[in-house]
Design an enzyme around this catalytic site. Sequence first.
Site, PDB file in Angstrom:
ATOM      1  CG  ASP A  58    -111.941  64.646  75.515  1.00 53.57           C
ATOM      2  OD1 ASP A  58    -113.087  65.092  75.369  1.00 53.57           O
ATOM      3  OD2 ASP A  58    -110.928  65.184  75.013  1.00 53.57           O
ATOM      4  CG  ASP A  60    -113.361  67.321  69.766  1.00 52.53           C
ATOM      5  OD1 ASP A  60    -113.192  66.880  68.621  1.00 52.53           O
ATOM      6  OD2 ASP A  60    -114.446  67.771  70.184  1.00 52.53           O
ATOM      7  CB  SER A 127    -125.316  75.485  70.361  1.00 53.24           C
ATOM      8  OG  SER A 127    -124.241  76.348  70.506  1.00 53.24           O
ATOM      9  CB  SER A 174    -117.611  64.082  72.954  1.00 53.27           C
ATOM     10  OG  SER A 174    -117.486  65.347  72.332  1.00 53.27           O
ATOM     11  CB  ALA A 175    -119.044  68.504  76.374  1.00 50.29           C
ATOM     12  CG  ASP A 247    -107.774  67.562  75.209  1.00 47.25           C
ATOM     13  OD1 ASP A 247    -108.870  66.972  75.265  1.00 47.25           O
ATOM     14  OD2 ASP A 247    -107.651  68.729  74.795  1.00 47.25           O
TER      15      ASP A 247
HETATM   16  C1  LIG Z   1    -121.974  74.662  72.682  1.00 43.74           C
HETATM   17  N1  LIG Z   1    -120.573  74.604  72.278  1.00 43.74           N
HETATM   18  C2  LIG Z   1    -119.570  74.163  73.066  1.00 43.74           C
HETATM   19  N2  LIG Z   1    -118.406  74.205  72.406  1.00 43.74           N
HETATM   20  C3  LIG Z   1    -117.074  73.772  72.839  1.00 43.74           C
HETATM   21  O1  LIG Z   1    -117.065  72.366  72.766  1.00 43.74           O
HETATM   22  C4  LIG Z   1    -116.199  71.841  73.772  1.00 43.74           C
HETATM   23  C5  LIG Z   1    -116.688  70.455  74.066  1.00 43.74           C
HETATM   24  O2  LIG Z   1    -116.146  69.971  75.229  1.00 43.74           O
HETATM   25  P1  LIG Z   1    -115.367  68.595  75.343  1.00 43.74           P
HETATM   26  O3  LIG Z   1    -116.199  67.431  75.019  1.00 43.74           O
HETATM   27  O4  LIG Z   1    -114.672  68.571  76.649  1.00 43.74           O
HETATM   28  O5  LIG Z   1    -114.414  68.701  74.134  1.00 43.74           O
HETATM   29  P2  LIG Z   1    -112.886  68.970  73.987  1.00 43.74           P
HETATM   30  O6  LIG Z   1    -112.332  67.601  73.818  1.00 43.74           O
HETATM   31  O7  LIG Z   1    -112.846  69.779  72.731  1.00 43.74           O
HETATM   32  O8  LIG Z   1    -112.392  69.652  75.204  1.00 43.74           O
HETATM   33  C6  LIG Z   1    -116.282  72.822  74.910  1.00 43.74           C
HETATM   34  O9  LIG Z   1    -115.019  72.950  75.515  1.00 43.74           O
HETATM   35  C7  LIG Z   1    -116.754  74.148  74.270  1.00 43.74           C
HETATM   36  O10 LIG Z   1    -115.727  75.112  74.217  1.00 43.74           O
HETATM   37  C8  LIG Z   1    -118.662  74.671  71.160  1.00 43.74           C
HETATM   38  N3  LIG Z   1    -117.831  74.903  70.126  1.00 43.74           N
HETATM   39  C9  LIG Z   1    -118.362  75.378  68.969  1.00 43.74           C
HETATM   40  N4  LIG Z   1    -117.558  75.603  67.936  1.00 43.74           N
HETATM   41  N5  LIG Z   1    -119.702  75.623  68.834  1.00 43.74           N
HETATM   42  C10 LIG Z   1    -120.595  75.432  69.860  1.00 43.74           C
HETATM   43  O11 LIG Z   1    -121.785  75.645  69.714  1.00 43.74           O
HETATM   44  C11 LIG Z   1    -120.036  74.939  71.073  1.00 43.74           C
HETATM   45 MG   LIG Z   2    -110.629  67.147  74.439  1.00 41.77          MG
END
Ligand SMILES: C[n+]1cn([C@@H]2O[C@H](COP(=O)(O)OP(=O)(O)O)[C@@H](O)[C@H]2O)c2nc(N)[nH]c(=O)c21
Ligand SMILES: [Mg+2]
Length: 332
Positions: A58, A60, A127, A174-175, A247
């Site tokens: 992952d 973030d 988004s 990464s999402a 995480d």
């Molecule tokens: C579509 N969208 C999703 N997220 C967040 O982005 C995160 C991406 O998910 P992840 O890749 O699992 O990241 P992580 O390492 O931060 O957990 C998700 O958990 C959502 O809460 C978002 N966060 C923001 N600030 N703006 C957005 O448009 C948005």
């Molecule tokens: Mg993360």
Amino acid sequence: MGATELNASQKDRVGYVRIQDIPVLNQDHCRMRDSQRVERIINEFVCGGPERMQVVSDFDYTITKQRTDDGVAVPSSFGIFNSCKSLPDNFKEEIDKLFHKYHPIEIDPHMPISEKVQYMIEWWTQSGKLATGFAFDLTELDQMTSQFKHALRDGTHELFDALLRLQIPVLVFSAGLGNSVVSLMEQANIMQPNVKVVSNFLRYRDGLLDGFQEPMIHIFNKNETVLEGGEYYELVHTRDHIIVMGDSLGDADMAAGVPSSSHILKIGFLFHHVEANMEKYMNAFDIVLVDDQTMSVPQALLALIDKRHQLRHPHGSNGTAPVQAQLQSASL
Ligand SMILES: C[n+]1cn([C@@H]2O[C@H](COP(=O)(O)OP(=O)(O)O)[C@@H](O)[C@H]2O)c2nc(N)[nH]c(=O)c21
Ligand SMILES: [Mg+2]
């Protein structure tokens, strides 16, 4: 999975690695549900060598720190983009509205995942629609990310250097927003040829933003099933020894889609609400690191793999197929 039990004399043979001899795994903040299983998998990794390894991570708060030394909060990849000054006035307002609507659904402990998926698709889609129809210069993103290039976990450079030297592919899943991820990794000099980022990337049409490129990566499809049949999958699917790092609880499933005979070691970084989350993390991850802001554990595993590899290939030939240069450009 598949690893057969060894008897005591087999464990005593030269080269068998024991958990008690790996100092980072004996720290108080390093927890394991089943240390025997971890030991078995580590020995599979060491015997199999670098050519069978891949890493899935992952971004973030896994590659970046959950807590920095100076206390400055590190924004998420979406957060970095959203704080760019040149974005239209109403963009931040609208994107915040979406966050307040959908984030509670994302973390709702009562709603089943099958029901959440539709909401998450809606959130990522909306988004993308907001990020449409205006100019955006990516150098602004580089300026933002450069402020956070020192916020990577301690040892991240050394870890990525070792992964490159051993020709081990790294998939950063990464999402969030891929442009922020790649930019930050470039600024920090870890965007090497063996690293592939699968995420949501901004699309441009006639010089203006046009949402995100396909396929959409949201928190519930963030796993190797979205890669199936694609070039990247073809390049790495024979690498059946996998280190997964994350995480969030959902990160533990990032290797879903790899062959079931694979050996997967899952490392979870736990920071928030440690007591309340401990049981779930212990069930989801093989190794749970509590408030550990370093890459010491994956580094130690690679060092063991490297050491055995050096003994087998003292003259530097590693027998690894030269696939790395194709990884970054491989389509999904
Ligand atoms: C579509 N969208 C999703 N997220 C967040 O982005 C995160 C991406 O998910 P992840 O890749 O699992 O990241 P992580 O390492 O931060 O957990 C998700 O958990 C959502 O809460 C978002 N966060 C923001 N600030 N703006 C957005 O448009 C948005
Ligand atoms: Mg993360």
